[in-house]
Design a protein around this motif. Structure first.
Motif, PDB file in Angstrom:
ATOM      1  N   SER A   3       0.858  -1.077   0.112  1.00 52.08           N
ATOM      2  CA  SER A   3       0.042  -0.168   0.105  1.00 52.08           C
ATOM      3  C   SER A   3       0.699   1.337   0.003  1.00 52.08           C
ATOM      4  CB  SER A   3      -1.015   0.094   1.091  1.00 52.08           C
ATOM      5  OG  SER A   3      -0.136   0.051   2.583  1.00 52.08           O
ATOM      6  N   ALA A  26       1.006   4.129  -3.016  1.00 56.44           N
ATOM      7  CA  ALA A  26       0.664   5.704  -2.550  1.00 56.44           C
ATOM      8  C   ALA A  26       1.922   6.241  -3.257  1.00 56.44           C
ATOM      9  CB  ALA A  26       0.586   5.557  -0.948  1.00 56.44           C
ATOM     10  N   TYR A  39       1.025   6.903  -6.817  1.00 54.10           N
ATOM     11  CA  TYR A  39      -0.208   7.599  -6.864  1.00 54.10           C
ATOM     12  C   TYR A  39       0.453   9.060  -6.884  1.00 54.10           C
ATOM     13  CZ  TYR A  39      -3.152   3.797  -6.494  1.00 54.10           C
ATOM     14  OH  TYR A  39      -3.721   2.371  -6.872  1.00 54.10           O
ATOM     15  N   ALA A  40       1.163   9.157  -5.878  1.00 50.14           N
ATOM     16  CA  ALA A  40       1.874  10.551  -5.604  1.00 50.14           C
ATOM     17  C   ALA A  40       2.882  10.944  -6.534  1.00 50.14           C
ATOM     18  CB  ALA A  40       2.681  10.699  -4.131  1.00 50.14           C
ATOM     19  N   LEU A  97      -5.105  11.360  -2.771  1.00 45.74           N
ATOM     20  CA  LEU A  97      -5.446  10.970  -1.292  1.00 45.74           C
ATOM     21  C   LEU A  97      -6.477   9.906  -1.342  1.00 45.74           C
ATOM     22  CD1 LEU A  97      -5.414  11.248   1.918  1.00 45.74           C
ATOM     23  CD2 LEU A  97      -6.829  12.959   1.335  1.00 45.74           C
ATOM     24  N   SER A 145      -5.106   6.651  -2.794  1.00 42.75           N
ATOM     25  CA  SER A 145      -4.015   5.846  -1.746  1.00 42.75           C
ATOM     26  C   SER A 145      -4.886   5.440  -0.388  1.00 42.75           C
ATOM     27  CB  SER A 145      -3.106   7.111  -1.124  1.00 42.75           C
ATOM     28  OG  SER A 145      -2.534   7.886  -2.356  1.00 42.75           O
ATOM     29  N   THR A 186      -6.634   1.998  -1.636  1.00 40.71           N
ATOM     30  CA  THR A 186      -5.746   0.972  -1.845  1.00 40.71           C
ATOM     31  C   THR A 186      -5.105   0.373  -0.469  1.00 40.71           C
ATOM     32  OG1 THR A 186      -4.952   2.112  -3.748  1.00 40.71           O
ATOM     33  CG2 THR A 186      -3.681   0.337  -2.989  1.00 40.71           C
ATOM     34  N   CYS A 187      -4.853   1.277   0.413  1.00 40.65           N
ATOM     35  CA  CYS A 187      -4.406   1.154   1.670  1.00 40.65           C
ATOM     36  C   CYS A 187      -5.258   0.095   2.362  1.00 40.65           C
ATOM     37  CB  CYS A 187      -3.891   2.294   2.636  1.00 40.65           C
ATOM     38  SG  CYS A 187      -3.470   2.176   4.267  1.00 40.65           S
ATOM     39  N   HIS A 225       7.570   6.962   0.188  1.00 41.89           N
ATOM     40  CA  HIS A 225       6.690   5.884   0.140  1.00 41.89           C
ATOM     41  C   HIS A 225       6.952   4.595  -0.513  1.00 41.89           C
ATOM     42  CE1 HIS A 225       3.013   8.542   1.667  1.00 41.89           C
ATOM     43  NE2 HIS A 225       3.681   7.673   2.535  1.00 41.89           N
TER      44      HIS A 225
END
Length: 206
Positions: free
Chosen positions: A30, A34, A37-38, A80, A83, A86-87, A193
């Motif tokens: 995760s 993230a 994605y960032a 956000l 993330s 998914t987390c 991350h």
């Protein structure tokens, strides 16, 4: 044989105590996702603010445009959202593999200990946005996120605390160089991350 039984019993007691005080089902993948994605969000944000100029100087006149600000807001919100989604999905799956419940007393304490710094930081950034202090938003997001990780680390892996310390350091550096906030934001939320998630995955999730 008796010593082996004692060792196994002590090991079981230790595992039970760890499960009762720490949430150990965090998914390393995760963190990797993230970070990805960032990085995507940072690239889109860079294109929105700087275009194809290749210039990293702080462009205040661009950030004063309402359309640009709203576009950046939706990009950050999308990062956000995906993330968190998914987390939650990967952590629930990890918890099931370990025979644990995702929403238990320890995970609740972890959630609420991280929530206070995150909410405070979010409100602070809204105030900065309202007052037009755009150059401090990226440093503030890194610093408050780091504080949130350190606050929650007492209920999960110690590695989370070190990630939080790195985020705070990056945030302070970003505050010294506000024109390069997007670089520090990319490193903190993207590269760190991915690095942290990879370490967590191979260290705990194998």
């Amino acid at each position: 044989m008796q010593e082996k039984d004692i060792y196994n019993e002590l090991s079981s007691i230790r595992n039970l105590m760890e499960r009762s005080t720490r949430f150990i089902s965090l998914s390393g993948l995760s963190g990797v996702m993230a970070g990805i994605y960032a990085l995507i969000g940072a690239y889109i944000g860079y294109q929105l603010v700087y275009g194809d100029s290749g210039d990293l100087d702080y462009r205040l006149h661009m950030l004063n445009e309402t359309q640009i600000l709203w576009q950046l807001f939706f990009v950050a919100a999308a990062v956000l959202f995906f993330s968190l989604l998914t987390c939650i999905w990967l952590t629930v799956r990890q918890a099931r593999k370990k025979g644990e419940h995702f929403w238990n007393p320890v995970s609740k304490r972890l959630f609420f200990s991280m929530l206070i710094p995150l909410l405070t930081g979010g409100l602070f950034m809204l105030i900065l946005l309202y007052q037009g202090q755009y150059g401090i938003i990226a440093p503030a997001s890194l610093i408050f996120y780091g504080l949130s990780l350190i606050s929650g680390s007492q209920y999960t892996f110690t590695d989370v605390k070190w990630l939080g310390c790195c985020e705070i350091i990056l945030g302070l550096l970003a505050a010294m160089f506000p024109g390069y906030g997007i670089i520090f934001w990319t490193i903190g939320f993207g590269l760190l991350h991915i690095l942290y998630g990879s370490i967590m995955h191979f260290k705990y999730n194998q």
